[in-house]
Write a protein that holds these residues in place. Structure first.
Motif, PDB file in Angstrom:
ATOM      1  N   VAL A  38       0.961  -1.170  -0.034  1.00  0.00           N
ATOM      2  CA  VAL A  38       0.121  -0.135  -0.080  1.00  0.00           C
ATOM      3  C   VAL A  38       0.868   1.265   0.004  1.00  0.00           C
ATOM      4  N   GLN A  39       0.940   1.912  -1.007  1.00  0.00           N
ATOM      5  CA  GLN A  39       1.951   3.208  -1.218  1.00  0.00           C
ATOM      6  C   GLN A  39       1.654   4.192  -0.055  1.00  0.00           C
ATOM      7  N   SER A  40       2.356   5.000   0.338  1.00  0.00           N
ATOM      8  CA  SER A  40       2.646   6.079   1.203  1.00  0.00           C
ATOM      9  C   SER A  40       3.036   7.243   0.540  1.00  0.00           C
ATOM     10  N   PRO A  41       2.333   8.445   1.083  1.00  0.00           N
ATOM     11  CA  PRO A  41       2.881   9.545   0.121  1.00  0.00           C
ATOM     12  C   PRO A  41       4.393   9.882   0.321  1.00  0.00           C
ATOM     13  N   GLU A  42       4.839   9.447   1.560  1.00  0.00           N
ATOM     14  CA  GLU A  42       6.451   9.573   1.731  1.00  0.00           C
ATOM     15  C   GLU A  42       7.177   8.680   0.764  1.00  0.00           C
ATOM     16  N   THR A  43       6.913   7.537   0.425  1.00  0.00           N
ATOM     17  CA  THR A  43       7.522   6.722  -0.344  1.00  0.00           C
ATOM     18  C   THR A  43       7.629   6.915  -1.807  1.00  0.00           C
ATOM     19  N   PRO A  44       8.678   7.149  -2.335  1.00  0.00           N
ATOM     20  CA  PRO A  44       8.482   7.511  -3.945  1.00  0.00           C
ATOM     21  C   PRO A  44       8.157   6.361  -4.445  1.00  0.00           C
ATOM     22  N   LEU A  45       7.290   6.213  -5.477  1.00  0.00           N
ATOM     23  CA  LEU A  45       7.117   5.089  -6.300  1.00  0.00           C
ATOM     24  C   LEU A  45       8.314   4.456  -6.804  1.00  0.00           C
ATOM     25  N   ARG A  46       9.258   5.157  -7.290  1.00  0.00           N
ATOM     26  CA  ARG A  46      10.416   4.427  -7.861  1.00  0.00           C
ATOM     27  C   ARG A  46      11.117   3.421  -6.810  1.00  0.00           C
ATOM     28  N   GLN A  47      10.886   3.791  -5.401  1.00  0.00           N
ATOM     29  CA  GLN A  47      11.299   2.857  -4.602  1.00  0.00           C
ATOM     30  C   GLN A  47      10.539   1.773  -4.150  1.00  0.00           C
ATOM     31  N   THR A  48       9.199   1.863  -4.564  1.00  0.00           N
ATOM     32  CA  THR A  48       8.299   0.794  -4.660  1.00  0.00           C
ATOM     33  C   THR A  48       8.851  -0.209  -5.698  1.00  0.00           C
ATOM     34  N   VAL A  49       9.066   0.394  -6.933  1.00  0.00           N
ATOM     35  CA  VAL A  49       9.272  -0.525  -8.205  1.00  0.00           C
ATOM     36  C   VAL A  49      10.633  -1.350  -7.636  1.00  0.00           C
ATOM     37  N   VAL A  50      11.395  -0.846  -6.920  1.00  0.00           N
ATOM     38  CA  VAL A  50      12.613  -1.698  -6.836  1.00  0.00           C
ATOM     39  C   VAL A  50      12.339  -2.789  -5.692  1.00  0.00           C
ATOM     40  N   LYS A  51      11.619  -2.364  -4.849  1.00  0.00           N
ATOM     41  CA  LYS A  51      10.915  -3.922  -4.048  1.00  0.00           C
ATOM     42  C   LYS A  51      10.070  -4.843  -4.897  1.00  0.00           C
ATOM     43  N   ALA A  52       9.391  -4.220  -5.784  1.00  0.00           N
ATOM     44  CA  ALA A  52       8.502  -4.936  -6.616  1.00  0.00           C
ATOM     45  C   ALA A  52       9.077  -5.911  -7.399  1.00  0.00           C
ATOM     46  N   LYS A  53      10.391  -5.369  -8.080  1.00  0.00           N
ATOM     47  CA  LYS A  53      11.354  -6.213  -8.890  1.00  0.00           C
ATOM     48  C   LYS A  53      11.967  -7.188  -7.885  1.00  0.00           C
ATOM     49  N   GLU A  54      12.161  -6.922  -7.024  1.00  0.00           N
ATOM     50  CA  GLU A  54      12.952  -7.757  -5.840  1.00  0.00           C
ATOM     51  C   GLU A  54      11.848  -8.800  -5.685  1.00  0.00           C
ATOM     52  N   TYR A  55      10.634  -8.614  -5.516  1.00  0.00           N
ATOM     53  CA  TYR A  55       9.945  -9.563  -5.110  1.00  0.00           C
ATOM     54  C   TYR A  55       9.467 -10.648  -6.262  1.00  0.00           C
ATOM     55  N   LEU A  56       9.506 -10.026  -7.352  1.00  0.00           N
ATOM     56  CA  LEU A  56       9.199 -10.976  -8.858  1.00  0.00           C
ATOM     57  C   LEU A  56      10.431 -11.518  -8.884  1.00  0.00           C
ATOM     58  N   ALA A  57      11.963 -11.091  -8.861  1.00  0.00           N
ATOM     59  CA  ALA A  57      12.842 -12.136  -8.881  1.00  0.00           C
ATOM     60  C   ALA A  57      12.957 -13.135  -7.764  1.00  0.00           C
ATOM     61  N   PHE A  58      12.381 -12.904  -6.600  1.00  0.00           N
ATOM     62  CA  PHE A  58      12.551 -13.832  -5.638  1.00  0.00           C
ATOM     63  C   PHE A  58      11.368 -15.160  -5.948  1.00  0.00           C
ATOM     64  N   GLY A  59      10.523 -14.934  -7.070  1.00  0.00           N
ATOM     65  CA  GLY A  59       9.688 -15.881  -7.693  1.00  0.00           C
ATOM     66  C   GLY A  59       8.261 -15.687  -7.063  1.00  0.00           C
ATOM     67  N   ILE A  60       7.858 -14.465  -6.430  1.00  0.00           N
ATOM     68  CA  ILE A  60       6.486 -14.241  -6.289  1.00  0.00           C
ATOM     69  C   ILE A  60       5.736 -13.949  -7.556  1.00  0.00           C
ATOM     70  N   GLU A  61       4.691 -14.907  -7.896  1.00  0.00           N
ATOM     71  CA  GLU A  61       3.847 -14.609  -8.901  1.00  0.00           C
ATOM     72  C   GLU A  61       3.248 -13.434  -9.293  1.00  0.00           C
ATOM     73  N   HIS A  62       2.595 -12.816  -8.200  1.00  0.00           N
ATOM     74  CA  HIS A  62       1.884 -11.620  -8.121  1.00  0.00           C
ATOM     75  C   HIS A  62       2.412 -10.747  -7.074  1.00  0.00           C
ATOM     76  N   VAL A  63       2.563  -9.419  -7.709  1.00  0.00           N
ATOM     77  CA  VAL A  63       2.852  -8.062  -6.810  1.00  0.00           C
ATOM     78  C   VAL A  63       1.746  -7.006  -7.277  1.00  0.00           C
ATOM     79  N   TRP A  64       1.175  -6.586  -5.977  1.00  0.00           N
ATOM     80  CA  TRP A  64       0.096  -5.565  -6.405  1.00  0.00           C
ATOM     81  C   TRP A  64       0.601  -4.371  -5.584  1.00  0.00           C
ATOM     82  N   VAL A  65       0.234  -3.284  -6.164  1.00  0.00           N
ATOM     83  CA  VAL A  65       0.654  -1.895  -5.375  1.00  0.00           C
ATOM     84  C   VAL A  65      -0.783  -1.107  -5.622  1.00  0.00           C
ATOM     85  N   ILE A  66      -1.137  -0.608  -4.343  1.00  0.00           N
ATOM     86  CA  ILE A  66      -2.367   0.060  -4.256  1.00  0.00           C
ATOM     87  C   ILE A  66      -1.866   1.541  -3.767  1.00  0.00           C
ATOM     88  N   ASP A  67      -2.288   2.540  -4.560  1.00  0.00           N
ATOM     89  CA  ASP A  67      -1.910   3.815  -3.910  1.00  0.00           C
ATOM     90  C   ASP A  67      -3.423   4.517  -3.543  1.00  0.00           C
TER      91      ASP A  67
END
Length: 177
Positions: free
Chosen positions: A105-134
């Motif tokens: 869940v996106q927070s206003p203090e967290t830049p979206l680009r930082q969330t993208v980094v985490k999302a890519k890490e999740y996918l690389a780990f093998g998590i099939e589905h990564v959702w971000v809700i703002d």
């Protein structure tokens, strides 16, 4: 998002795992990273999501975990806002196997680009589905290997399952309080 809230030097995995934090922090290559939390929109949307998955756990064949540590690499421990496991998944104190889904869940203090980094890490780990809700911009994203893709249909789902989250309903629930 601040880093190193209590340490002015890199720390070991063992030190991270044995330290009690007021709010759980993430750990990336010796660096402690604080997580954004405590804002109404973020907390309420996280609660709605956990409630939806709990309410539908038998039909959907899943169960949700709020703020569950996930070890994505040897020296990376992430704490997604919501982690969703398939029913029957063996219990682990800290997840070392990819769950079905993680939701940030996106927070206003967290830049979206930082969330993208985490999302890519999740996918690389093998998590099939990564959702971000703002909840502030009232949008949702699916993570892909290329970054975040706006959910133009207005709903999340997982193919081959009855899982379905309609963003308009989620945000309407947020607006009712």
């Amino acid at each position: 998002m601040a880093t190193q809230p209590a340490f002015d030097h890199p720390i070991s995995v063992e030190e991270y795992l044995s330290t009690v934090f007021e709010h759980d922090c993430e750990y990336v290559d010796g660096v402690i990273e604080e997580r954004d939390l405590g804002e109404f929109e973020h907390s309420y949307v996280q609660g709605i999501l956990v409630g939806l998955f709990l309410q539908n756990r038998e039909t959907w064949g899943v169960y949700p975990l709020p703020e569950q540590r996930v070890q994505t690499q040897k020296t990376h421990f992430r704490v997604p806002d919501v982690t969703v496991l398939r029913a029957g998944t063996p219990r682990e104190s800290i997840l070392t196997h990819p769950p079905l889904l993680v939701i940030e869940v996106q927070s206003p203090e967290t830049p979206l680009r930082q969330t993208v980094v985490k999302a890519k890490e999740y996918l690389a780990f093998g998590i099939e589905h990564v959702w971000v809700i703002d909840p502030y911009a009232r949008v949702g994203y699916r993570a892909t290997k290329d970054g975040l893709e706006l959910v133009r249909s207005g709903e999340f789902g997982i193919a081959g399952t009855p899982i379905r989250i309609v963003l308009a309903e989620l945000f309407a629930d947020l607006d009712r309080v």
